[in-house]
Design a protein around this motif. Structure first.
Motif, PDB file in Angstrom:
ATOM      1  N   MET A 119       0.836  -1.202   0.000  1.00 40.77           N
ATOM      2  CA  MET A 119       0.000   0.000   0.000  1.00 40.77           C
ATOM      3  C   MET A 119       0.870   1.253   0.000  1.00 40.77           C
ATOM      4  O   MET A 119       1.911   1.275   0.670  1.00 40.77           O
ATOM      5  CB  MET A 119      -0.895   0.028   1.251  1.00 40.77           C
ATOM      6  CG  MET A 119      -1.963  -1.052   1.299  1.00 40.77           C
ATOM      7  SD  MET A 119      -2.807  -1.080   2.905  1.00 40.77           S
ATOM      8  CE  MET A 119      -3.531   0.579   2.911  1.00 40.77           C
TER       9      MET A 119
ATOM     10  N   ARG B  64       2.087   4.883   1.179  1.00 41.83           N
ATOM     11  CA  ARG B  64       2.134   5.365   2.555  1.00 41.83           C
ATOM     12  C   ARG B  64       0.938   6.229   2.918  1.00 41.83           C
ATOM     13  O   ARG B  64       0.460   6.187   4.057  1.00 41.83           O
ATOM     14  CB  ARG B  64       3.433   6.137   2.787  1.00 41.83           C
ATOM     15  CG  ARG B  64       4.640   5.229   2.849  1.00 41.83           C
ATOM     16  CD  ARG B  64       5.896   5.979   3.204  1.00 41.83           C
ATOM     17  NE  ARG B  64       7.037   5.061   3.255  1.00 41.83           N
ATOM     18  CZ  ARG B  64       8.280   5.438   3.461  1.00 41.83           C
ATOM     19  NH1 ARG B  64       8.564   6.716   3.638  1.00 41.83           N
ATOM     20  NH2 ARG B  64       9.257   4.541   3.492  1.00 41.83           N
ATOM     21  N   GLU B  65       0.449   7.008   1.966  1.00 43.41           N
ATOM     22  CA  GLU B  65      -0.704   7.863   2.289  1.00 43.41           C
ATOM     23  C   GLU B  65      -1.931   7.032   2.631  1.00 43.41           C
ATOM     24  O   GLU B  65      -2.739   7.409   3.485  1.00 43.41           O
ATOM     25  CB  GLU B  65      -1.008   8.831   1.136  1.00 43.41           C
ATOM     26  CG  GLU B  65      -1.317   8.185  -0.215  1.00 43.41           C
ATOM     27  CD  GLU B  65      -0.070   7.975  -1.063  1.00 43.41           C
ATOM     28  OE1 GLU B  65      -0.226   7.823  -2.284  1.00 43.41           O
ATOM     29  OE2 GLU B  65       1.039   7.982  -0.490  1.00 43.41           O
ATOM     30  N   LYS B  66      -2.065   5.864   2.000  1.00 40.96           N
ATOM     31  CA  LYS B  66      -3.193   4.986   2.310  1.00 40.96           C
ATOM     32  C   LYS B  66      -3.001   4.303   3.663  1.00 40.96           C
ATOM     33  O   LYS B  66      -3.961   4.061   4.388  1.00 40.96           O
ATOM     34  CB  LYS B  66      -3.372   3.945   1.207  1.00 40.96           C
ATOM     35  CG  LYS B  66      -3.928   4.521  -0.091  1.00 40.96           C
ATOM     36  CD  LYS B  66      -4.337   3.421  -1.052  1.00 40.96           C
ATOM     37  CE  LYS B  66      -4.986   4.006  -2.301  1.00 40.96           C
ATOM     38  NZ  LYS B  66      -5.425   2.935  -3.237  1.00 40.96           N
ATOM     39  N   ILE B  67      -1.742   3.996   3.980  1.00 36.58           N
ATOM     40  CA  ILE B  67      -1.458   3.409   5.292  1.00 36.58           C
ATOM     41  C   ILE B  67      -1.793   4.409   6.390  1.00 36.58           C
ATOM     42  O   ILE B  67      -2.427   4.073   7.398  1.00 36.58           O
ATOM     43  CB  ILE B  67       0.018   2.979   5.390  1.00 36.58           C
ATOM     44  CG1 ILE B  67       0.288   1.800   4.454  1.00 36.58           C
ATOM     45  CG2 ILE B  67       0.381   2.614   6.833  1.00 36.58           C
ATOM     46  CD1 ILE B  67       1.745   1.380   4.386  1.00 36.58           C
TER      47      ILE B  67
ATOM     48  N   ALA C 178      -3.904   6.834   6.240  1.00 34.79           N
ATOM     49  CA  ALA C 178      -5.363   6.951   6.310  1.00 34.79           C
ATOM     50  C   ALA C 178      -5.967   5.770   7.053  1.00 34.79           C
ATOM     51  O   ALA C 178      -6.907   5.922   7.844  1.00 34.79           O
ATOM     52  CB  ALA C 178      -5.945   7.056   4.901  1.00 34.79           C
ATOM     53  N   ALA C 179      -5.421   4.580   6.817  1.00 35.18           N
ATOM     54  CA  ALA C 179      -5.938   3.371   7.474  1.00 35.18           C
ATOM     55  C   ALA C 179      -5.712   3.404   8.978  1.00 35.18           C
ATOM     56  O   ALA C 179      -6.444   2.770   9.743  1.00 35.18           O
ATOM     57  CB  ALA C 179      -5.298   2.129   6.858  1.00 35.18           C
TER      58      ALA C 179
ATOM     59  N   HIS D 285     -10.129  -2.610   6.036  1.00 38.66           N
ATOM     60  CA  HIS D 285      -8.977  -1.704   5.931  1.00 38.66           C
ATOM     61  C   HIS D 285      -8.316  -1.441   7.278  1.00 38.66           C
ATOM     62  O   HIS D 285      -7.345  -0.675   7.352  1.00 38.66           O
ATOM     63  CB  HIS D 285      -9.414  -0.379   5.311  1.00 38.66           C
ATOM     64  CG  HIS D 285     -10.016  -0.526   3.944  1.00 38.66           C
ATOM     65  ND1 HIS D 285      -9.301  -0.994   2.855  1.00 38.66           N
ATOM     66  CD2 HIS D 285     -11.284  -0.307   3.497  1.00 38.66           C
ATOM     67  CE1 HIS D 285     -10.097  -1.043   1.789  1.00 38.66           C
ATOM     68  NE2 HIS D 285     -11.302  -0.635   2.152  1.00 38.66           N
TER      69      HIS D 285
ATOM     70  N   TYR E 281       5.907  10.026   8.476  1.00 38.43           N
ATOM     71  CA  TYR E 281       5.357   8.676   8.403  1.00 38.43           C
ATOM     72  C   TYR E 281       5.617   7.924   9.709  1.00 38.43           C
ATOM     73  O   TYR E 281       4.729   7.283  10.268  1.00 38.43           O
ATOM     74  CB  TYR E 281       6.000   7.949   7.222  1.00 38.43           C
ATOM     75  CG  TYR E 281       5.541   6.525   7.002  1.00 38.43           C
ATOM     76  CD1 TYR E 281       4.187   6.226   6.811  1.00 38.43           C
ATOM     77  CD2 TYR E 281       6.465   5.477   6.964  1.00 38.43           C
ATOM     78  CE1 TYR E 281       3.778   4.914   6.605  1.00 38.43           C
ATOM     79  CE2 TYR E 281       6.062   4.174   6.750  1.00 38.43           C
ATOM     80  CZ  TYR E 281       4.714   3.896   6.571  1.00 38.43           C
ATOM     81  OH  TYR E 281       4.303   2.600   6.364  1.00 38.43           O
TER      82      TYR E 281
END
Length: 236
Positions: free
Chosen positions: A1, A3-6, A8-9, A19, A41
């Motif tokens: 995934m 990093r931006e999706k991680i 968000a998750a 998710h 991050y």
């Protein structure tokens, strides 16, 4: 995934969501940040991981509450948080096995720390009581025995002197099997014994009947390690 999706998750609190990131995943991801300098991050992962740890710690009821169990809970919270952060710092500077258990069974690892440090908080509180002998054996009470002769091996392993660390590791490896096993289990934060039959303890792991046997082996191992490292007077 990506990093931006991680990131968000990390905001998803519903564990039933497809998710939702399990805590073991977050431990894995934060350990992987050793290879990059993305502080934002790392901060996002760290913040969520500490939130989950905080949610798992003993509750302190009210800021002004001062009952003994409340004091014990506050002390345990501080020690557990410090313990995990210390392990994380060590893992980032010198990758090892300190965080492996968290990466496999996070809740169980935190539960083990919670049991250990609540026990220690009560033990430390007992150290303020008058020294007394057991009514039947006339030997020092268990609380007194636990309060003396400690040797914090995990703290010693964080020494800034690499030669000293190497000597300590070698000394542990050279211990007789029954002593080394006790030391290795002690370093996992496993309690020596427990009145709760469901709790795994060192006494059960090494198959002895008495908690005193475990403590005797531990103390003898500490004596041998001090002697190997030339710490203190070994003729006492």
């Amino acid at each position: 995934m990506p990093r931006e999706k991680i990131v968000a998750a990390l905001k998803i609190r519903d564990r039933s969501s497809p998710h939702y990131l399990k805590s073991e995943c977050i431990v894995y991801l934060i350990r992987e940040t050793r290879a990059n300098n993305d502080e934002r991050y790392f901060d996002e992962l760290f913040r969520e991981l500490m939130r989950r740890i905080d949610a798992s710690l003993p509750r302190v009821v009210g800021e002004r509450a001062n009952g003994s169990e409340n004091v014990h809970a506050a002390a345990a919270r501080d020690h557990i948080t410090g313990k995990f952060i210390g392990n994380l710092v060590e893992d980032r500077s010198s990758p090892g096995s300190w965080l492996d258990y968290y990466e496999v069974m996070f809740a169980d690892a935190i539960a083990g720390l919670r049991t250990t440090y609540m026990y220690r908080a009560r033990r430390d509180s007992a150290r303020n009581e008058p020294i007394a002998a057991d009514d039947e054996t006339n030997e020092p009470s268990l609380a007194v025995e636990r309060a003396v002769g400690s040797f914090d091996i995990k703290k010693e392993l964080l020494s800034e002197d690499p030669i000293y660390r190497s000597r300590l590791i070698a000394a542990i490896r050279n211990l007789p099997d029954k002593h080394r096993r006790v030391i290795e289990l002690t370093m996992t934060e496993m309690p020596i014994d427990s009145s709760d039959d469901s709790v795994m303890t060192i006494r059960k792991m090494i198959g002895v009947k008495s908690e005193k046997t475990v403590r005797n082996r531990r103390d003898e191992a500490h004596r041998m390690l001090r002697e190997a490292l030339s710490i203190g007077d070994h003729n006492d």
